[in-house]
Motif scaffolding. Structure first.
Motif, short mmCIF file in Angstrom:
data_model
loop_
_atom_site.label_atom_id
_atom_site.label_comp_id
_atom_site.label_asym_id
_atom_site.label_seq_id
_atom_site.Cartn_x
_atom_site.Cartn_y
_atom_site.Cartn_z
N ALA A 56 0.89 -1.29 -0.12
CA ALA A 56 0.14 0.03 -0.08
C ALA A 56 1.12 1.19 -0.02
CB ALA A 56 -0.87 -0.03 1.18
N ARG A 57 0.28 2.23 -0.65
CA ARG A 57 1.12 3.52 -0.53
C ARG A 57 0.02 4.64 -0.09
NH1 ARG A 57 4.01 2.37 -5.58
NH2 ARG A 57 6.19 2.45 -5.36
N CYS A 58 0.45 5.76 0.65
CA CYS A 58 -0.29 6.90 0.96
C CYS A 58 0.25 8.01 0.52
CB CYS A 58 -0.79 6.76 2.62
SG CYS A 58 -1.77 5.16 3.18
N THR A 59 -0.32 8.79 0.10
CA THR A 59 0.27 10.34 -0.22
C THR A 59 -0.56 11.28 0.04
OG1 THR A 59 1.00 9.10 -2.28
CG2 THR A 59 1.21 11.37 -2.37
N ALA A 60 0.16 12.28 0.51
CA ALA A 60 -0.51 13.55 1.01
C ALA A 60 0.17 14.97 0.54
CB ALA A 60 -0.79 13.61 2.50
N LEU A 61 -0.60 15.96 0.14
CA LEU A 61 -0.04 17.17 0.12
C LEU A 61 -0.42 18.07 1.18
CD1 LEU A 61 1.72 18.81 -1.83
CD2 LEU A 61 -0.59 19.98 -2.78
N LEU A 62 0.88 18.62 1.97
CA LEU A 62 0.46 19.33 3.20
C LEU A 62 0.65 20.81 2.95
CD1 LEU A 62 2.47 17.07 5.68
CD2 LEU A 62 0.24 16.82 4.97
N ALA A 63 -0.18 21.78 3.49
CA ALA A 63 0.33 23.03 3.32
C ALA A 63 1.04 23.67 4.64
CB ALA A 63 -1.00 23.98 2.98
N LEU A 64 1.89 24.29 4.45
CA LEU A 64 2.79 24.67 5.75
C LEU A 64 3.36 26.21 5.59
CD1 LEU A 64 5.38 21.80 4.97
CD2 LEU A 64 3.53 21.43 6.53
N GLY A 65 3.62 26.74 6.97
CA GLY A 65 3.74 28.19 6.96
C GLY A 65 5.18 28.39 6.89
N SER A 66 6.12 27.22 7.08
CA SER A 66 7.40 27.72 7.25
C SER A 66 8.26 26.35 6.81
CB SER A 66 7.95 28.35 8.46
OG SER A 66 7.92 27.41 9.42
N SER B 222 9.02 3.10 6.70
CA SER B 222 8.02 3.18 5.64
C SER B 222 7.88 4.54 4.85
CB SER B 222 6.75 2.86 6.28
OG SER B 222 6.62 1.54 6.95
N LEU B 223 8.51 5.66 5.41
CA LEU B 223 8.72 7.05 4.84
C LEU B 223 9.35 6.82 3.69
CD1 LEU B 223 7.76 9.71 5.03
CD2 LEU B 223 9.95 10.25 6.57
N SER C 54 5.05 3.87 1.98
CA SER C 54 5.07 2.63 1.46
C SER C 54 4.83 1.71 2.45
CB SER C 54 6.01 2.54 0.48
OG SER C 54 6.00 3.38 -0.56
N ASP C 55 3.90 1.02 2.40
CA ASP C 55 3.68 -0.03 3.78
C ASP C 55 3.71 -1.53 2.97
OD1 ASP C 55 2.53 0.21 6.58
OD2 ASP C 55 1.79 -1.81 5.93
N SER C 56 4.23 -2.45 3.92
CA SER C 56 4.30 -3.89 3.59
C SER C 56 3.16 -4.90 4.03
CB SER C 56 5.65 -4.49 3.82
OG SER C 56 5.85 -4.05 5.20
N GLU C 57 2.44 -4.03 4.88
CA GLU C 57 1.46 -4.93 5.69
C GLU C 57 0.12 -4.71 5.01
OE1 GLU C 57 -0.35 -5.09 10.27
OE2 GLU C 57 1.85 -4.64 9.73
N SER C 58 -0.57 -3.93 5.15
CA SER C 58 -1.85 -3.64 4.63
C SER C 58 -2.39 -2.33 4.05
CB SER C 58 -3.02 -4.44 5.28
OG SER C 58 -2.99 -3.55 6.40
N GLU C 59 -3.36 -2.08 3.40
CA GLU C 59 -3.89 -0.69 3.07
C GLU C 59 -4.27 -0.06 4.44
OE1 GLU C 59 -4.49 2.48 0.78
OE2 GLU C 59 -4.02 0.68 -0.34
N ALA D 24 -1.53 0.91 6.69
CA ALA D 24 -0.87 2.18 6.14
C ALA D 24 -1.84 3.48 6.23
CB ALA D 24 -0.49 1.91 4.59
N ARG D 25 -2.83 3.11 5.94
CA ARG D 25 -3.64 4.43 6.12
C ARG D 25 -3.74 4.87 7.70
NH1 ARG D 25 -6.25 7.71 2.04
NH2 ARG D 25 -7.59 9.06 2.89
N GLU D 26 -4.10 3.87 8.52
CA GLU D 26 -4.13 4.45 10.05
C GLU D 26 -2.73 4.97 10.41
OE1 GLU D 26 -4.74 2.30 14.14
OE2 GLU D 26 -4.87 1.03 12.55
N ARG D 27 -1.63 4.57 10.20
CA ARG D 27 -0.34 5.18 10.63
C ARG D 27 -0.22 6.58 9.81
NH1 ARG D 27 4.22 1.50 8.85
NH2 ARG D 27 5.56 2.81 10.21
N PHE D 28 -0.64 6.76 8.32
CA PHE D 28 -0.52 7.75 8.12
C PHE D 28 -1.30 8.81 8.66
CE2 PHE D 28 -0.85 10.30 3.68
CZ PHE D 28 0.48 10.42 3.58
N GLU D 29 -2.52 8.63 8.64
CA GLU D 29 -3.45 9.76 8.98
C GLU D 29 -3.11 9.98 10.56
OE1 GLU D 29 -7.20 8.23 8.43
OE2 GLU D 29 -7.25 8.78 6.45
#
Length: 468
Positions: free
Chosen positions: A217-227, A245-246, A285-290, A293-298
């Protein structure tokens, strides 16, 4: 028999190009360097490469190895003398062997990077090197420049991804070093010597590359940041929460992404009112399950939001959305090219000093060249920043390029002051050759010259690149 006849006898008449046929090979991708060659020679095997190099050594002809000609420092462009032979490796394009038990793949130097990725995928494996130019750059060029890309944070650059090499020496001998061993402690690491040498020590003709399991599984996000400081804070949380996994952490100044959506209207930023000064692309990128991966990512993104580090976040809900986010990042160099010429820097600074470097260097550049534009993006996870300078208010490309040497020196002096490197992944080539002694340890420069003299005593391998 003259030189051209001798070369034609080795590779065939149709594979020795001269005149107008040679011109596309004589100019670099950025159209910054234009040279003139005796001929472009296109061998189809390692044996033919060795024969060509032997002929050139006997005749005293310089050899300029060239892969996909996508480099950014002029390392594959000849000088203007018309004496050099451009050695194009594009016909050496076979995947020789895939060994899934050993997790290795043997590819010839002319293989397009994307073809190697696909061959690994068809075998149920991953070759993780990923670059914006992966549809046209070649493995030989990737090796010659020790290419990095977007997943160095997890997998390392080309040096870490390579177990063995096949190399033609400046004398036309062949080193058969394609052993796919992860442990081989029998003397000097010749592999590491040739990787990153930009064709100045020999011609890489094939390589044994590491393969990895395909992520589940792969998780992707675009983050808006102040600095940038906030980005570094998020990176710390991601490293702690995601570990190995990062796989990606890309930093982009807002103008970079705005340039992309202006140049390519079919692309969109996933925010209703994008106003943050900085953005980061985060991937797991996770080797276990979708679900895992999603739980850790969020969880990590939630921590970053609660800590006040993230202003907004867009998490990809599908493969297509993930690809769209990456497409934004990978289109930045193309958008830059659409806007015209700029002054590019490929620098490396420790993550802990990145915010300081950018703040102080931006201020110094504005003081010296008021109104110029800062185009800043790169691989924050491994400290590699593409710190580019473009025309701004009151500037056009010609006026800016007239100040090029002063801009380079200011930026490189600042890099050196914080213990960084003036080249992170693009190499030295012609572009940074003369600046190198200013920033390298004197003993290091002496050792590099000794290596060059020992391996290439005639000085015929890619002369004028890396070392003056």
């Amino acid at each position: 028999m003259d030189h051209l006849q001798a070369l034609r006898a080795v590779v065939g008449v149709t594979h020795v190009l001269t005149g107008a046929d040679a011109q596309p090979f004589e100019t670099d991708w950025r159209e910054r360097y234009r040279g003139r060659s005796l001929a472009v020679v296109r061998p189809a095997s390692t044996a033919e490469v060795a024969s060509v190099v032997r002929l050139c050594a006997q005749a005293g002809l310089p050899v300029v190895p060239q892969g996909g000609n996508t480099g950014l420092c002029g390392a594959a462009t000849p000088d203007g003398s018309g004496q050099a032979v451009i050695l194009s490796l594009q016909r050496l394009n076979q995947i020789r062997h895939v060994d899934t038990d050993n997790d290795t793949l043997v590819a010839e130097a002319g293989c397009i990077l994307q073809a190697v990725q696909q061959a690994a995928d068809e075998a149920g494996r991953l070759f993780p090197l990923s670059l914006a130019a992966e549809g046209s750059c070649t493995i030989g060029g990737n090796l010659a420049t020790n290419a990095g890309g977007t997943q160095v944070l997890r997998y390392g650059n080309m040096r870490e991804l390579t177990l063995g090499l096949e190399v033609v020496t400046p004398q036309g001998e062949i080193w058969h070093g394609l052993r796919g061993l992860r442990k081989d402690n029998t003397g000097y690491s010749l592999r590491d010597l040739y990787i990153g040498s930009e064709g100045t020590l020999g011609v890489i003709t094939a390589a044994t590359l590491k393969l990895f399991p395909q992520p589940v599984a792969r998780c992707t996000a675009l983050l808006a940041l102040g600095s940038i400081g906030a980005a570094i804070g998020v990176l710390g949380l991601a490293r702690a929460g995601l570990g190995a996994s990062l796989t990606g952490f890309e930093l982009m100044a807002a103008p970079c992404l705005l340039d992309v959506v202006r140049a390519f209207p079919q692309q969109r930023l996933p925010f209703a009112n994008p106003s943050a000064p900085w953005y980061a692309l985060l991937e797991l990128s996770d080797s276990e399950s979708e679900a895992h991966a999603r739980e850790r990512f969020e969880h990590v993104i939630g921590e970053a939001i609660e800590a006040g580090l993230v202003q907004d976040a867009a998490i990809a809900e599908s493969v297509a959305q993930s690809q769209a986010l990456w497409h934004l990042r990978e289109s930045i160099p193309l958008a830059e090219k659409e806007k015209g010429k700029s002054i590019k820097h490929d620098i490396s600074v420790s993550v802990s000093r990145m915010a300081e470097f950018v703040e102080h260097t931006n201020a110094a550049l504005q003081a010296a060249f008021p109104g110029i534009r800062h185009v800043i993006f790169g691989h924050l996870g491994d400290g590699n920043l593409h710190y580019n300078v473009a025309p701004g208010v009151g500037w056009d490309a010609d006026r800016l390029l007239a100040q090029q040497e002063a801009v380079y020196q200011l930026v490189h002096d600042r890099v050196h002051a914080v213990g960084g490197s003036i080249s992170a992944e693009h190499g030295v080539g012609q572009l940074k050759r003369d600046a190198l002694p200013r920033y390298k340890d004197p003993v290091e420069m002496v050792l590099m010259h000794r290596l060059k003299s020992a391996l290439d005593p005639q000085g015929l391998m890619n002369p004028g690149k890396v070392l003056a």
